[in-house]
Design an enzyme around this catalytic site. Sequence first.
Site, PDB file in Angstrom:
ATOM      1  N   ARG A   1       0.796  -1.393   0.059  1.00 32.37           N
ATOM      2  CA  ARG A   1      -0.148  -0.054   0.160  1.00 32.37           C
ATOM      3  C   ARG A   1       0.918   1.298   0.061  1.00 32.37           C
ATOM      4  O   ARG A   1       0.332   2.335   0.389  1.00 32.37           O
ATOM      5  CB  ARG A   1      -1.003   0.282   0.957  1.00 32.37           C
TER       6      ARG A   1
ATOM      7  N   LYS B   1       2.686  12.162 -10.165  1.00 32.18           N
ATOM      8  CA  LYS B   1       1.779  11.402 -11.134  1.00 32.18           C
ATOM      9  C   LYS B   1       2.379  10.119 -11.642  1.00 32.18           C
ATOM     10  O   LYS B   1       3.532  10.187 -12.363  1.00 32.18           O
ATOM     11  CB  LYS B   1       1.289  12.314 -12.554  1.00 32.18           C
TER      12      LYS B   1
ATOM     13  N   GLU C   1       8.714  20.380 -24.571  1.00 30.30           N
ATOM     14  CA  GLU C   1       7.968  20.574 -23.340  1.00 30.30           C
ATOM     15  C   GLU C   1       8.221  21.789 -22.529  1.00 30.30           C
ATOM     16  O   GLU C   1       7.459  22.340 -21.910  1.00 30.30           O
ATOM     17  CB  GLU C   1       8.165  19.135 -22.436  1.00 30.30           C
TER      18      GLU C   1
ATOM     19  N   LYS D   1       7.250  23.552 -12.132  1.00 28.74           N
ATOM     20  CA  LYS D   1       6.518  22.359 -11.920  1.00 28.74           C
ATOM     21  C   LYS D   1       5.992  22.395 -10.521  1.00 28.74           C
ATOM     22  O   LYS D   1       4.991  22.028 -10.027  1.00 28.74           O
ATOM     23  CB  LYS D   1       7.020  21.433 -12.607  1.00 28.74           C
TER      24      LYS D   1
ATOM     25  N   GLU E   1      -4.640  17.578  -9.755  1.00 28.64           N
ATOM     26  CA  GLU E   1      -5.139  17.943 -10.923  1.00 28.64           C
ATOM     27  C   GLU E   1      -6.709  18.138 -10.897  1.00 28.64           C
ATOM     28  O   GLU E   1      -7.379  17.287 -11.613  1.00 28.64           O
ATOM     29  CB  GLU E   1      -4.623  16.942 -12.070  1.00 28.64           C
TER      30      GLU E   1
ATOM     31  N   ARG F   1      -3.023  22.579 -13.125  1.00 33.34           N
ATOM     32  CA  ARG F   1      -2.269  21.471 -13.803  1.00 33.34           C
ATOM     33  C   ARG F   1      -2.929  21.526 -15.112  1.00 33.34           C
ATOM     34  O   ARG F   1      -2.198  21.009 -15.997  1.00 33.34           O
ATOM     35  CB  ARG F   1      -2.396  20.130 -13.100  1.00 33.34           C
TER      36      ARG F   1
ATOM     37  N   ASN G   1      -1.762  21.171 -20.056  1.00 36.17           N
ATOM     38  CA  ASN G   1      -1.906  20.572 -21.407  1.00 36.17           C
ATOM     39  C   ASN G   1      -1.893  21.229 -22.695  1.00 36.17           C
ATOM     40  O   ASN G   1      -2.552  20.945 -23.802  1.00 36.17           O
ATOM     41  CB  ASN G   1      -3.562  19.949 -21.144  1.00 36.17           C
TER      42      ASN G   1
ATOM     43  N   HIS H   1      -1.823  19.902 -26.039  1.00 35.61           N
ATOM     44  CA  HIS H   1      -1.893  18.321 -26.023  1.00 35.61           C
ATOM     45  C   HIS H   1      -3.356  18.098 -26.804  1.00 35.61           C
ATOM     46  O   HIS H   1      -3.469  16.745 -27.166  1.00 35.61           O
ATOM     47  CB  HIS H   1      -2.070  17.936 -24.593  1.00 35.61           C
TER      48      HIS H   1
ATOM     49  N   HIS I   1      -1.985  14.845 -28.807  1.00 35.46           N
ATOM     50  CA  HIS I   1      -2.544  13.854 -28.596  1.00 35.46           C
ATOM     51  C   HIS I   1      -3.166  13.066 -29.877  1.00 35.46           C
ATOM     52  O   HIS I   1      -2.831  11.980 -30.384  1.00 35.46           O
ATOM     53  CB  HIS I   1      -3.433  13.529 -27.454  1.00 35.46           C
TER      54      HIS I   1
ATOM     55  N   HIS J   1       5.850  12.076 -28.227  1.00 39.24           N
ATOM     56  CA  HIS J   1       5.019  13.082 -27.707  1.00 39.24           C
ATOM     57  C   HIS J   1       5.296  14.357 -27.552  1.00 39.24           C
ATOM     58  O   HIS J   1       4.394  15.162 -28.079  1.00 39.24           O
ATOM     59  CB  HIS J   1       4.623  12.340 -26.182  1.00 39.24           C
TER      60      HIS J   1
END
Length: 410
Positions: A124, A146, A188, A266, A276, A286, A290, A293, A297, A310
């Site tokens: 856990r 993340k 990025e 960041k 987020e 957050r 994007n 994106h 994407h 990416h």
Amino acid sequence: MRKVRVRLGARDSYDILIGAGAIGRLGEVARGALSPRARRVVVVSNARVFALYGARVVSALAASGFAVEPWLMGDGERHKTLRTAERALDFFARAGLQRTDAVVALGGGVVGDLAGFAAALHLRGVAFLQVPTTLLAQLDASVGGKTGVNTRAGKNLIGAFHQPRAVLIDTATLSTLAPRELTAGWCEAVKHGAVGGRRLFESTRAFLASRAVQRVARGARAVRRETGDARSVQSGEDGARVVAGSAGVGEDDALDALVAEHCAFKARVVAADERESAERAGPLSRRVLNFGHTVGHALEAVTGFRRFRHGEAVGRGMIVAAEISNRLGLLATSELQSLREAVALAGPLPRADDLDPDSILRAAAADKKAAGGQLHWVLLERIGRARVVPAGDIPAPVVRASLRAGLAPP
Ligand SMILES: NC(=O)c1ccc[n+]([C@@H]2O[C@H](COP(=O)([O-])OP(=O)(O)OC[C@H]3O[C@@H](n4cnc5c(N)ncnc54)[C@H](O)[C@@H]3O)[C@@H](O)[C@H]2O)c1
């Protein structure tokens, strides 16, 4: 070494340590960040990265008294799966990794996401440390907690928020990174500046311009070779400026300073919006990360995830989003031009003008970033300030014209 602190609340924080050769300090960093009872560490990596940096990581940890067990996963996005996580978890159990022990992620974002996810699940949750070795992972993926894996339904759909105890960034590792991986990372970086603040944008642009060299064709050749398309490079070849690969990085204080600036950005975003939240859309949410994106994407999807890295797709997506912003009267033409220049400085991108705009829009609509089923665009009001706008608020002809302009050769 430079230090950036990520603050998550009154009691919770961790450090990002940045410097060429930082891996040599991993043992002491781990001792400082982990439980005094930590004895065992599993280093998750892949064969390529472990061959380059594994021995130094293992010896730094062993010198601080840790029993170290490496575990190598396959290289590439297709290995970021539940199956791989399950294998990692089996290994953690066999290695006798206890609640007070730790996982070290040594590699790019794929290794970091997978290792962090497995660390979140084992007993856990056990501690983990990030040792990112790609530019993208150093500027972005290793910070913020993340973690996750891809499933048949899409990328990063299963995961956990699990913050690392420390992030150790050895910028000298970038000297072995392939040119296209650097381009993807720099795209990025441009994105961070575009949504994060003019100062960050300007220092990124200035760094890229200072490292730009005449006609370093390495990056362009790599795109051509890997996409198998003689016409695939639309910028960066003729009289073009491409950021040097290994020639441009190494022991490099300006690079360390820039990486630290990005990590600080960041860290601010993570501190303001750790999980987020779907409701937040302000400058430090957050969601503004994007930017680029929606189309990025979609470009990856319509080319079967084979043509673009990416970050490269995000590079093209940012230009489309900025074109939309400009056509809506939000963003000045000079700002659009600055963004175009910064993306060009990041390196040559695979072509995108041969792709059908309708397919791109259909793929965008299917994207998981469509919060609550509604597609959103992250637009720019100016360099350094983003705004999240529902797709329904933007006239279809504006989107089409922006796609044509954004995906055309410069
Ligand atoms: N968690 C987050 O917040 C976050 C943010 C952005 C991206 N991501 C994830 O990151 C992943 C992409 O990460 P990436 O771009 O680092 O790709 P990657 O991890 O696949 O690394 C790219 C390639 O570079 C190789 N490599 C890594 N370091 C190297 C080095 N120093 N020298 C030579 N080769 C090296 C890797 O083996 C790989 O082949 C995606 O899965 C994405 O979803 C996560």
